[in-house]
Scaffold this active site. Structure first.
Site, mmCIF file in Angstrom:
data_model
loop_
_atom_site.group_PDB
_atom_site.id
_atom_site.type_symbol
_atom_site.label_atom_id
_atom_site.label_comp_id
_atom_site.label_asym_id
_atom_site.label_seq_id
_atom_site.Cartn_x
_atom_site.Cartn_y
_atom_site.Cartn_z
ATOM 1 C CB CYS A 142 26.753 44.683 31.985
ATOM 2 S SG CYS A 142 26.594 43.230 33.041
ATOM 3 C CG HIS B 246 26.323 39.556 34.433
ATOM 4 N ND1 HIS B 246 26.505 40.839 34.923
ATOM 5 C CD2 HIS B 246 25.027 39.242 34.724
ATOM 6 C CE1 HIS B 246 25.398 41.270 35.480
ATOM 7 N NE2 HIS B 246 24.483 40.329 35.378
ATOM 8 C CB THR C 5 33.050 44.965 31.242
ATOM 9 O OG1 THR C 5 32.506 44.935 32.562
ATOM 10 C CG2 THR C 5 31.930 45.182 30.246
#
Length: 336
Positions: free
Chosen positions: A91, A93, A258
């Site tokens: 991930c 963020h 991503t």
């Protein structure tokens, strides 16, 4: 009176996308790999994932990460990402937010000259963050993600009410089905969230039926969870606006780390982006951007891939100490 399970967490957001950082209360098996740690969590702490991601402590769109000890001296820590329904390989963020939180909260030793390097292991592969600070203020994270590549192009998709479109399948730390909405009436905006969620799940099921998915260098990676819709940007200087639909139809509020990696690989494969050409990407809320850049190319077991970096910033929301009574069926977590 019985002993309660107690866990400390840190809450952040990255351009609106939340992250619950679970950084204490779990004794991981010593000398275990990151895949072994994820299996350990699935077998022994999946109840904790449900309790923190779902109501009443979380919500349908909550996202989280288990911050784990490293499995070898070449890493500083491990990241295992979760939501209310499943686990994700990587991930972006979350990596931005976790990296900043680790520096701000003293979970890693600060580097010299206002820069701290954090070497993470993930089930997608190694990820390295650079975190900037000026005095006590932690400002941003830039991380080099795992290599990205295009697995398939122009796969036919039929979206009810929208029409016949095409999708590219791209790996960017997770597999993404990417669909261009330019030329359609469907716009990426918070008020259209129910329709974006519904169509994202429909498109994902179509792609799953059409494609056999297998990462060329990691046998355990063979699943498609994310769909990306994109069209023209609304923020000046951005290359596109996109939204990533995942799991049970959740929508990423941020531009996606991503996801930006996958988008850049898609652009580069089509001759629309060059190596070392930085771009800005816009997310669902239209309030901020991530900066992406492809810094080189590499090989994934013979498959050409590109090396993405992503830069962004996150905000601290608060901390919590959760007490969990596993005899409380409602407090164990539920989804509506």
């Amino acid at each position: 009176m019985r002993q309660q399970d107690v866990f400390d967490v840190i809450y952040t957001h990255t351009e609106g996308e939340p992250l619950c950082i679970i950084h204490s209360g779990i004794a991981y098996p010593p000398a275990s790999s990151i895949l072994e740690k994820r299996k350990f969590l699935e077998q022994n702490y999946d109840w904790l994932r449900c309790a923190l991601m779902r109501e009443p402590r979380g919500h349908k769109d909550m996202f989280g990460v288990f911050l784990t000890p490293s499995s070898s001296p070449e890493f500083d820590a491990g990241m295992i990402y979760i939501d209310g329904t499943q686990y994700s390989h990587m991930c972006g963020h979350g990596t931005i937010a976790l990296s900043m939180a680790m520096v701000a909260h003293g979970l890693v030793r600060r580097g010299n000259g206002g820069r701290t390097t954090i070497r993470f292991e993930t089930t997608a592969g190694p990820v390295t963050s650079e975190v900037a600070n000026e005095g006590p203020e932690v400002q941003w994270t830039r991380f080099e993600n795992v290599p990205a590549y295009v697995a398939a192009q122009d796969v036919p998709i039929d979206l009810p009410g929208v029409g016949a479109l095409r999708a590219d399948l791209v790996w960017g730390g997770n597999y993404f089905g990417i669909i261009d909405l330019r030329g359609t009436s469907l716009r990426i905006a918070p008020e259209n969230s129910p329709e974006l969620s519904r169509l994202g799940v429909i498109a994902r099921e179509q792609l799953r039926e059409k494609l056999a998915i297998q990462h060329p260098a990691a046998q355990h990676i063979n699943n498609l969870n994310f769909m990306t819709f994109w069209h023209e940007p609304t923020i000046a200087g951005a290359i596109h606006k996109n939204v990533h639909v995942f799991s049970a139809g959740q929508l990423d509020r941020s531009p996606g780390g991503t996801g930006t990696s996958a988008m850049m690989a898609m652009y580069e494969a089509r001759g629309l982006l060059k190596l070392h050409q930085p771009i800005l990407t816009e997310g669902l809320l239209g309030t901020g951007t991530f900066e992406g850049c492809l810094i080189g190319e590499t090989s994934l077991n013979g498959t050409r891939a590109v090396r993405p970096t992503i830069k962004g910033t996150a905000g601290l929301l608060g901390t919590a100490r959760w007490t969990i009574d596993r005899n409380d069926q409602v407090g164990a977590g539920f989804l509506i």
